[in-house]
Scaffold this motif. Structure first.
Motif, PDB file in Angstrom:
ATOM      1  N   PRO A 245     -30.303 -12.758   4.413  1.00 38.31           N
ATOM      2  CA  PRO A 245     -29.841 -12.423   3.066  1.00 38.31           C
ATOM      3  C   PRO A 245     -29.193 -11.042   3.012  1.00 38.31           C
ATOM      4  O   PRO A 245     -29.572 -10.136   3.737  1.00 38.31           O
ATOM      5  N   ALA A 246     -28.191 -10.936   2.154  1.00 42.59           N
ATOM      6  CA  ALA A 246     -27.546  -9.642   1.904  1.00 42.59           C
ATOM      7  C   ALA A 246     -28.115  -9.097   0.597  1.00 42.59           C
ATOM      8  O   ALA A 246     -27.748  -9.537  -0.495  1.00 42.59           O
ATOM      9  N   ASP A 247     -29.011  -8.122   0.705  1.00 39.20           N
ATOM     10  CA  ASP A 247     -29.695  -7.610  -0.477  1.00 39.20           C
ATOM     11  C   ASP A 247     -28.818  -6.697  -1.316  1.00 39.20           C
ATOM     12  O   ASP A 247     -28.970  -6.634  -2.536  1.00 39.20           O
ATOM     13  N   GLU A 248     -27.906  -5.984  -0.666  1.00 41.35           N
ATOM     14  CA  GLU A 248     -27.102  -5.009  -1.422  1.00 41.35           C
ATOM     15  C   GLU A 248     -25.824  -4.702  -0.650  1.00 41.35           C
ATOM     16  O   GLU A 248     -25.814  -4.649   0.588  1.00 41.35           O
ATOM     17  N   ILE A 249     -24.753  -4.541  -1.399  1.00 43.01           N
ATOM     18  CA  ILE A 249     -23.498  -4.024  -0.844  1.00 43.01           C
ATOM     19  C   ILE A 249     -23.470  -2.524  -1.147  1.00 43.01           C
ATOM     20  O   ILE A 249     -23.486  -2.117  -2.314  1.00 43.01           O
ATOM     21  N   VAL A 250     -23.431  -1.725  -0.111  1.00 41.91           N
ATOM     22  CA  VAL A 250     -23.571  -0.276  -0.248  1.00 41.91           C
ATOM     23  C   VAL A 250     -22.194   0.339  -0.521  1.00 41.91           C
ATOM     24  O   VAL A 250     -21.207   0.021   0.171  1.00 41.91           O
ATOM     25  N   TYR A 251     -22.147   1.232  -1.543  1.00 44.31           N
ATOM     26  CA  TYR A 251     -20.918   1.931  -1.904  1.00 44.31           C
ATOM     27  C   TYR A 251     -21.119   3.431  -1.730  1.00 44.31           C
ATOM     28  O   TYR A 251     -22.233   3.954  -1.902  1.00 44.31           O
ATOM     29  N   GLU A 252     -20.037   4.108  -1.445  1.00 45.00           N
ATOM     30  CA  GLU A 252     -19.974   5.567  -1.475  1.00 45.00           C
ATOM     31  C   GLU A 252     -18.655   5.970  -2.108  1.00 45.00           C
ATOM     32  O   GLU A 252     -17.573   5.623  -1.592  1.00 45.00           O
ATOM     33  N   ASN A 253     -18.769   6.658  -3.263  1.00 43.63           N
ATOM     34  CA  ASN A 253     -17.582   7.067  -4.018  1.00 43.63           C
ATOM     35  C   ASN A 253     -16.732   5.857  -4.412  1.00 43.63           C
ATOM     36  O   ASN A 253     -15.495   5.905  -4.397  1.00 43.63           O
ATOM     37  N   GLY A 254     -17.409   4.764  -4.752  1.00 48.78           N
ATOM     38  CA  GLY A 254     -16.697   3.575  -5.201  1.00 48.78           C
ATOM     39  C   GLY A 254     -16.065   2.754  -4.099  1.00 48.78           C
ATOM     40  O   GLY A 254     -15.320   1.815  -4.390  1.00 48.78           O
ATOM     41  N   VAL A 255     -16.363   3.067  -2.841  1.00 48.60           N
ATOM     42  CA  VAL A 255     -15.772   2.354  -1.709  1.00 48.60           C
ATOM     43  C   VAL A 255     -16.912   1.757  -0.889  1.00 48.60           C
ATOM     44  O   VAL A 255     -17.944   2.388  -0.664  1.00 48.60           O
ATOM     45  N   VAL A 256     -16.725   0.513  -0.448  1.00 49.74           N
ATOM     46  CA  VAL A 256     -17.735  -0.168   0.349  1.00 49.74           C
ATOM     47  C   VAL A 256     -17.877   0.523   1.695  1.00 49.74           C
ATOM     48  O   VAL A 256     -16.881   0.807   2.377  1.00 49.74           O
ATOM     49  N   VAL A 257     -19.141   0.785   2.087  1.00 54.24           N
ATOM     50  CA  VAL A 257     -19.396   1.404   3.392  1.00 54.24           C
ATOM     51  C   VAL A 257     -20.381   0.582   4.223  1.00 54.24           C
ATOM     52  O   VAL A 257     -20.629   0.922   5.379  1.00 54.24           O
ATOM     53  N   GLY A 258     -20.966  -0.484   3.644  1.00 52.76           N
ATOM     54  CA  GLY A 258     -21.910  -1.258   4.426  1.00 52.76           C
ATOM     55  C   GLY A 258     -22.627  -2.295   3.593  1.00 52.76           C
ATOM     56  O   GLY A 258     -22.398  -2.428   2.377  1.00 52.76           O
ATOM     57  N   VAL A 259     -23.532  -3.017   4.275  1.00 49.44           N
ATOM     58  CA  VAL A 259     -24.334  -4.069   3.652  1.00 49.44           C
ATOM     59  C   VAL A 259     -25.781  -3.879   4.100  1.00 49.44           C
ATOM     60  O   VAL A 259     -26.042  -3.707   5.302  1.00 49.44           O
ATOM     61  N   ARG A 260     -26.696  -3.916   3.120  1.00 50.82           N
ATOM     62  CA  ARG A 260     -28.112  -3.750   3.434  1.00 50.82           C
ATOM     63  C   ARG A 260     -28.817  -5.090   3.369  1.00 50.82           C
ATOM     64  O   ARG A 260     -28.639  -5.862   2.425  1.00 50.82           O
ATOM     65  N   SER A 261     -29.628  -5.363   4.404  1.00 49.53           N
ATOM     66  CA  SER A 261     -30.467  -6.552   4.446  1.00 49.53           C
ATOM     67  C   SER A 261     -31.868  -6.112   4.844  1.00 49.53           C
ATOM     68  O   SER A 261     -32.119  -5.789   6.010  1.00 49.53           O
ATOM     69  N   GLY A 262     -32.767  -6.104   3.860  1.00 58.61           N
ATOM     70  CA  GLY A 262     -34.106  -5.609   4.134  1.00 58.61           C
ATOM     71  C   GLY A 262     -34.070  -4.109   4.401  1.00 58.61           C
ATOM     72  O   GLY A 262     -33.542  -3.311   3.611  1.00 58.61           O
ATOM     73  N   ASP A 263     -34.627  -3.679   5.547  1.00 57.34           N
ATOM     74  CA  ASP A 263     -34.636  -2.263   5.924  1.00 57.34           C
ATOM     75  C   ASP A 263     -33.451  -1.893   6.786  1.00 57.34           C
ATOM     76  O   ASP A 263     -33.315  -0.720   7.175  1.00 57.34           O
ATOM     77  N   GLN A 264     -32.582  -2.835   7.123  1.00 60.20           N
ATOM     78  CA  GLN A 264     -31.448  -2.579   7.989  1.00 60.20           C
ATOM     79  C   GLN A 264     -30.172  -2.495   7.175  1.00 60.20           C
ATOM     80  O   GLN A 264     -29.998  -3.195   6.181  1.00 60.20           O
TER      81      GLN A 264
END
Length: 876
Positions: free
Chosen positions: A252-271
């Motif tokens: 599962p993709a728990d969160e799409i990580v943003y920095e300054n409104g730009v995608v920088v990664g995807v969080r799944s659990g603790d990774q």
């Protein structure tokens, strides 16, 4: 997972897997994640069949559905255009080596409550009932124009530039509405009529795509992969994995990580996996999409093929129901596959009906499609929302694909894939290198054919040149050789004949007349001159036999070529004449058609005018009829009102004073005598009312009420009396009924007693008989004593010396008298007598019991006295 990637894709739907394959081939480092345990996402293939039933919360499928693993049911089945974008992508990426495809056996369109086949060749087009004869010609002209249309060549426009509306192009070719619907929805594959206001170049490209796809395989322009569409995402996933892509299912993709409104990664659990961009379907970014509609899909399991009117059942078919045929805004799509596509067991089929939702009752909207599939074994209905991204994602680096629409082909899906690719890569996808891939095999065959033709042409050209050179050398030497031949004494006629006899080819030359006498003399001369260098003429002939044979073959071929060229020229002249005649006939036929079209147009215009006039007249007649009907209704209403007023008039006439009424009647009789023609029924009411004020009628009613009040009171009293009488009658009837019931019960009781007495009489007679036989019986003596006691006690008589039988008769008579008196007695007295008798019986029973108790006590006392007076018992 804790790495950095160029792009992370969320969801393994077809769009995401195709993009993964394209980006993998382009050298991007890819991480592909999916929350599900299987590939395909929303467009997955459900296998085994039990998974489909469980997805829709149903129990296990019936046993007669076969093995579950033989089913591959697509949740969103779509067909591939044989020359479409997805096929080009498959060839470009090389995914075709993982898949096998099969052509759909037929494409059909719904028109006039029937299903018609979309023609695949000229024979089917001529036999089709979709269009009339002249309409087919106009439609053919449209297709020829569309296939020859080139946006870069204005000569092919034919007064229809690319920015012209498509509806204007249809009008130019004179197509009717049914043909327009068929062309736009079954060939150009539009789902609604919005294309009619768009530039004509878009529709032309779609029609060309359909024609090119149809030309590749013939039956239909559609392809479908064996074992369902679930193989397509897996094929592109394999391609991406080959180029270094990483895949994670059930992640599962728990969160799409943003920095300054730009995608920088995807969080799944603790990774957290870092990346430069994310591509996903709408379910992973619900806050970045907007709802644009809904689509309904009904997956149907069938035990029969779809009936499309063909002689042989079809294993796969597509049916398009244009929106105007069912009064909708969007088309309805029906597709069906079977065991030939390896998606069902034998003799089973799976079909899909889909359309864009327009009302609050989606399932009712697909009824025309479901009617084509009846009877349906099992149906699975879903209504899905359609989402689109709110922006293009170039700033946030979050690229979201659109939801799958209701169409049954992949062209709109591929356009969305290419649009996401362009937004991510910054440049459109280059299809120029795909052309070589699509037609590589055909081009290789053409090159081989050209090479072989060129080689043959070169060989023929060289051989002809050599023949011409030899012929020139021969002709140059012929004149000198002939002179030498005539003056040479060494050459005798016998030797010449021997030469001719020894050479088997010479006779053939003569027979075919390919060598002249000069040529033969030259040959003999040459052989004579060469005798010195050879041992014999036979060796010379053997050595040069191939040369003669080749020369003979060349001459034969030349003659054959000349003959064929002459025949070809004759045929060309004949063809030119035929083409000229055909052109003239075609021009005349076109002129006839133009004249007929003009006449038909004029007739249609006149017919329209006449129709408009007729409609106007009909409308005017309807209006007048409505007005006349209104007048009739008003007249009838007034007549009814007049009748009602006359009844009121008669009613009031009766209440008027008698003197006034007599005067009115006298006037009526005098008028009737003076004028016999006057209708007496109407004249009778031709007078003014006596009552001019309501108070007059009220006073009369008051007087009548006062007069009728005693009558009313008397009637009320009479009604009350009648009610009492009725109630009394009812009570009396009930009492009589109860008395009758009681008497009937008494009668029944007496009948039972009589029966018992008869039985007793019979028993007594038997006893009497026994008595006569046994006079000394003590029981009989006791019975006599009892009868005497009863007789003396209850029968008051001084008679002495009566026999026992007479006493018994007297007792019976007494009993009968008592019964009669009891019957005549009142029931209350009988009840009291019974009660007193019961109390007497109880009293006697108590006395008898007391006497018995007293006797028992006396017996006990006597026994006690006996025991006390007895001698003592001595023990031994």
């Amino acid at each position: 997972m804790d790495e950095e990637y160029d792009v992370i894709l969320l969801g393994t739907g077809l769009k995401e897997c195709v993009l993964a394959g394209l980006l993998g081939v382009a050298g991007k480092k890819i991480l592909h994640m999916d929350r599900n345990k299987y590939y395909g996402g929303e467009s997955a293939s459900m296998t085994p069949l039990e998974d489909l039933y469980s997805k829709f919360n149903l129990s296990s499928p019936p046993a007669d559905t076969g093995r579950g693993r033989d089913w591959n049911v697509d949740l969103i089945p779509k067909f591939l255009m044989a020359n479409g974008l997805l096929v080009k992508l498959l060839i470009h990426t090389g995914v075709t080596r993982y898949l096998e495809f099969k052509c759909i056996e037929g494409s059909y369109v719904y028109k006039g409550q029937k299903v018609h086949k979309v023609p695949a060749d000229e024979r089917e087009a001529l036999a089709s009932s979709l269009m009339g004869l002249f309409e087919k010609r106009r439609f053919r002209n449209l297709l020829v124009w569309a296939n020859e249309y080139d946006e870069n060549e204005p000569k092919t426009y034919k007064d229809v530039p690319p920015n012209t509306r498509m509806i204007d192009a249809f009008k130019k070719f004179g197509l009717d509405q049914d043909t327009i619907d068929f062309t736009g929805h079954a060939l150009a594959l539009y789902s609604d009529d919005d294309y009619l206001e768009k530039p004509v170049i878009e529709s032309i490209k779609r029609i060309k795509l359909y024609s090119e796809s149809l030309a590749r395989y013939g039956k239909s322009p559609y392809l479908y992969p064996l074992y369902g569409l679930g193989e397509l995402p897996q094929g592109f996933a394999r391609l991406s994995a080959i180029y270094g892509g990483t895949y994670m299912l059930d992640k599962p993709a728990d969160e799409i990580v943003y920095e300054n409104g730009v995608v920088v990664g995807v969080r799944s659990g603790d990774q957290t996996a870092r990346c430069k961009a994310v591509i996903c379907d709408p379910s992973y970014a619900s806050d970045k999409v907007k709802k644009v509609g809904q689509v309904i899909r009904a997956i149907c399991l069938l035990r029969h093929p779809v009936n499309v009117g063909s002689n042989t059942p079809l294993g796969s078919v597509q049916i398009i129901i244009p929106q105007k045929q069912v009064q909708r805004h969007n088309d309805i799509y029906v597709c069906c596959m079977g065991q030939t596509n390896m998606v069902t067991p034998k003799e089973w089929y799976v079909a899909l009906v889909s359309t864009t939702v327009e009302t609050n009752n989606p399932e009712n909207e697909i009824k025309p499609g479901l009617a084509l599939l009846e009877p349906i074994f099992q149906k699975f209905v879903t209504v899905s929302d359609l989402y689109e991204p709110v922006d293009d994602g170039t700033k946030s680096k979050l690229f979201i694909t659109s939801s799958y629409d209701a169409t049954t082909h992949f062209e709109s899906t591929c356009l969305d894939i290419l649009d996401v690719y362009r937004r991510y890569m910054g440049e459109p996808f280059d299809f120029s290198k795909i052309t070589r891939g699509l037609d590589a095999e055909d081009n290789q065959e053409e090159r081989n054919q050209k090479t072989s033709n060129s080689l043959l042409h070169t060989v023929q050209f060289d051989l002809c040149d050599w023949q011409n050179k030899v012929h020139e050398q021969k002709s140059h030497k012929r004149s000198n050789d002939i002179k030498e031949k005539n003056n040479d004494p060494n050459l005798c006629s016998d030797e010449m004949h021997s030469i001719l006899n020894e050479s088997p080819s010479t006779k053939s030359f003569e027979s075919d007349q390919l060598l002249s006498n000069v040529d033969r003399a030259w040959i003999i001369k040459q052989t004579q001159n060469q005798r010195r260098g050879h041992k014999s003429l036979q060796d010379y002939l053997k050595k040069n036999h191939e040369l003669f044979t080749l020369q003979y073959t060349i001459n034969v071929k030349n003659n054959e070529i000349d003959r064929l060229e002459n025949d070809l020229r004759n045929e060309e002249r004949t063809l030119v004449k035929s083409e000229k005649y055909i052109t003239e006939d075609l021009a005349l036929f076109d002129q006839f058609l133009d004249t007929w079209n003009r006449n038909a147009s004029d007739a249609a215009a006149r017919a329209d005018e006449e129709t408009l006039k007729k409609e106007e007249l009909v409308n005017e007649i309807k209006r007048l009829q409505k007005a006349l009907l209104t007048y009739h209704n008003d007249r009838n209403h007034l007549i009814d009102l007049l009748k009602q007023l006359r009844r009121y008039q008669q009613f009031l006439f009766k209440f008027a004073p008698e003197e006034w009424r007599n005067d009115i009647l006298k006037d009526f009789e005098s008028k009737q005598l003076n004028n016999q023609s006057i209708d007496s029924s109407n004249q009778m009411f031709d007078f003014s009312l006596y009552f001019t004020q309501p108070e007059q009628i009220l006073n009369i009613f008051t007087e009548m009420e006062e007069k009728s009040l005693p009558l009313v009171e008397k009637s009320q009293h009479t009604s009350e009396t009648l009610d009492k009488i009725n109630s009394t009658i009812t009570i009396t009837q009930n009492e009589q009924y109860h008395q009758i019931q009681e008497l009937q019960q008494k009668i029944n009781h007496l009948e039972k007693l009589i029966t018992q007495e008869n039985k007793r009489e019979i028993a007594c007679e038997k006893l009497l008989t026994q008595y006569k036989t046994t006079k000394d019986n003590p029981f009989i003596n006791q019975l006599k004593q009892t009868i005497e006691i009863l007789y003396k006690k209850y029968i008051i008589s001084d008679d002495i010396g009566l026999s026992t039988i007479h006493m018994l008769q007297a007792i019976e008579n007494k009993i009968q008298t008592l019964f009669n008196s009891i019957e005549q007695m009142d029931s209350s007295d009988i009840l009291e007598a019974e009660k007193s008798r019961e109390s007497t019986v109880r009293t006697m029973q108590r006395r008898e019991k007391l006497q018995q108790d007293k006797l028992m006590i006396e017996l006990k006392q006597q026994k006690a006295l006996l025991r006390s007076s007895a001698p003592p018992y001595l023990k031994v």
